[in-house]
Scaffold this active site. Structure first.
Site, PDB file in Angstrom:
ATOM      1  N   TYR A 135      28.267  -0.104 -17.550  1.00 44.39           N
ATOM      2  CA  TYR A 135      26.925   0.341 -17.936  1.00 44.39           C
ATOM      3  C   TYR A 135      25.974  -0.839 -17.806  1.00 44.39           C
ATOM      4  CZ  TYR A 135      23.292   2.486 -20.955  1.00 44.39           C
ATOM      5  OH  TYR A 135      22.130   2.992 -21.476  1.00 44.39           O
ATOM      6  N   LYS A 163      27.076   3.126 -14.448  1.00 47.67           N
ATOM      7  CA  LYS A 163      25.802   3.751 -14.793  1.00 47.67           C
ATOM      8  C   LYS A 163      24.738   2.671 -14.679  1.00 47.67           C
ATOM      9  CE  LYS A 163      23.013   5.679 -18.512  1.00 47.67           C
ATOM     10  NZ  LYS A 163      22.886   5.937 -19.970  1.00 47.67           N
ATOM     11  N   ILE A 206      23.040  10.413 -15.676  1.00 47.87           N
ATOM     12  CA  ILE A 206      23.157  10.386 -17.131  1.00 47.87           C
ATOM     13  C   ILE A 206      21.725  10.276 -17.637  1.00 47.87           C
ATOM     14  CG2 ILE A 206      24.105   9.186 -19.130  1.00 47.87           C
ATOM     15  CD1 ILE A 206      26.382   8.220 -17.356  1.00 47.87           C
TER      16      ILE A 206
END
Length: 293
Positions: A135, A163, A206
Site C-alpha cells: 500500500y 495499491k 480501491i
C-alpha cells in the site's frame, strides 16, 4: 486476480463516550454496498481509521466484517503498522479471522531504507499464507515505495499487488510496467485516476468514494471494462463533486457525515481528535448530496 470496485469501508462508531464500534451500522453499510455491486470489501484502510483503533479492535472488526460478508466477495484487511513485529501479529490474526487478502501500508513516521522495506515486507509475507498487497500512500507515510523495491517484492510468491494512492502518473506507470512483467497487479487507490489507471492496465480500484457512491463507481468500472469511454469520462468527472466536498474537513469526517446525511447508514463520527462537522459544513454537504439525487 482482483477486479472491480473494492470499497475501503468506513468504520462506524457509536456516539458514546468511548466512540465504540457500531457493528449494526457496519452490517447495514456492507449490505448496501454489496447490493450496489462492489466486488470487494476492504476493512481498516485509511478511511477506516485503522490508525485510531487498538489491536484488539482491529482483529475483532475484521472478524465481524468477514462474517457479515459471508464469502460473497473477497474481504481485504489492513494489517499495516509501524513495526514489523506488530504487522506480523495483526496479519496472522486477520488470517485466522478469515480475511481473503491483506493490505500492508508502508511503515510511517520513519522512512526506512530500500533494504529495510524489502525485509519488512518479506517477513510479513512469509508469516502468512494469504495474498499480500503493498500500500503506497505517500501523503500519509512521507515517501513512496520505490519501483526498485516493488519490483523485488513482486518476486515474492504471495505478494501479489500494490495499491497506489500517490496520484503520481509517472510512478503509476512504473508500477504497471512491473505488473506487466510479473504475476502482479496494480490496484488504483486515487479515485480521480481510475480511468487513466485502467487504461494503463489496472483492473481494480480501491475507491473510498464508493462508500457513498457505490453505483456510480461500479458503473464507471463497467464502462471502462466495456470500452465505453464517453460514459466513463462522465462518471469519472461526476466523482469530483464529492471529492471537492471531502476537503471541508479532516479525513474521514466529511465522508462519514455524508453517508449519514444521505440516509444510507448511521456510521457515526470520526474518532477524536477529529471532530464532527458543524452546521455550516452540514449545509455544504447537503448541497453536494443534491447533485447525486
Amino acid at each position: 486476480m482482483f477486479k472491480g470496485i473494492i470499497t475501503p469501508i468506513v468504520t462506524p462508531f457509536n456516539r458514546d463516550e468511548a466512540q465504540s464500534i457500531n457493528y449494526e451500522a457496519t452490517k447495514e453499510h456492507i449490505e448496501r454496498l454489496l447490493a450496489a455491486g462492489v466486488q470487494g470489501i476492504f476493512a481498516l484502510g485509511s478511511n477506516g481509521e485503522f490508525h485510531v483503533l487498538t489491536h484488539a479492535e482491529k482483529t475483532a472488526f475484521v472478524e465481524k466484517v468477514v462474517g457479515f460478508v459471508d464469502h460473497r466477495v473477497p474481504v481485504f484487511a489492513g494489517a499495516g503498522a509501524c513495526s514489523t513485529r506488530e504487522t506480523v501479529s495483526l496479519a496472522q490474526e486477520m488470517e485466522q479471522s478469515g480475511a481473503d487478502a491483506l493490505s500492508v501500508v508502508a511503515p510511517y513516521f520513519i522512512k526506512p531504507t530500500d533494504a529495510e522495506l524489502v525485509e519488512h515486507y518479506q517477513t510479513i509475507a512469509a508469516s502468512v499464507n494469504l495474498p499480500v498487497i503493498l500500500y503506497n500512500i505517500p501523503k500519509n507515510t512521507g515517501y513512496s515505495l520505490p519501483p526498485a523495491v516493488v519490483e523485488q517484492l513482486a518476486q515474492v510468491e504471495n505478494i501479489v499487488g500494490i495499491k497506489d494512492s500517490s496520484g503520481d502518473l509517472e510512478l503509476l506507470q512504473a508500477y504497471t510496467d512491473i505488473a506487466a512483467a510479473n504475476d502482479f497487479q496494480v490496484l488504483i487507490g486515487s479515485d480521480s485516476k481510475i480511468s487513466v489507471a485502467y487504461q494503463m492496465g489496472a483492473k481494480a480500484a480501491i475507491a473510498g468514494t464508493s462508500n457513498l457512491l457505490p453505483k456510480t463507481l461500479v458503473a464507471l468500472d463497467q464502462a471502462l471494462a466495456a470500452g465505453e469511454y464517453e460514459t466513463a469520462n462522465q462518471l469519472q468527472g461526476s466523482i469530483d463533486v464529492l471529492r471537492k466536498a471531502l476537503k471541508l474537513g479532516t479525513v474521514p469526517a466529511i465522508l462519514k457525515r455524508s453517508i449519514e446525511l444521505s440516509g444510507l447508514a448511521q456510521v457515526g463520527p470520526a474518532r477524536k481528535p477529529v471532530t464532527e462537522p458543524n452546521q455550516q459544513t452540514d449545509e455544504e454537504i447537503v448541497k453536494m448530496l443534491e447533485f447525486y439525487r
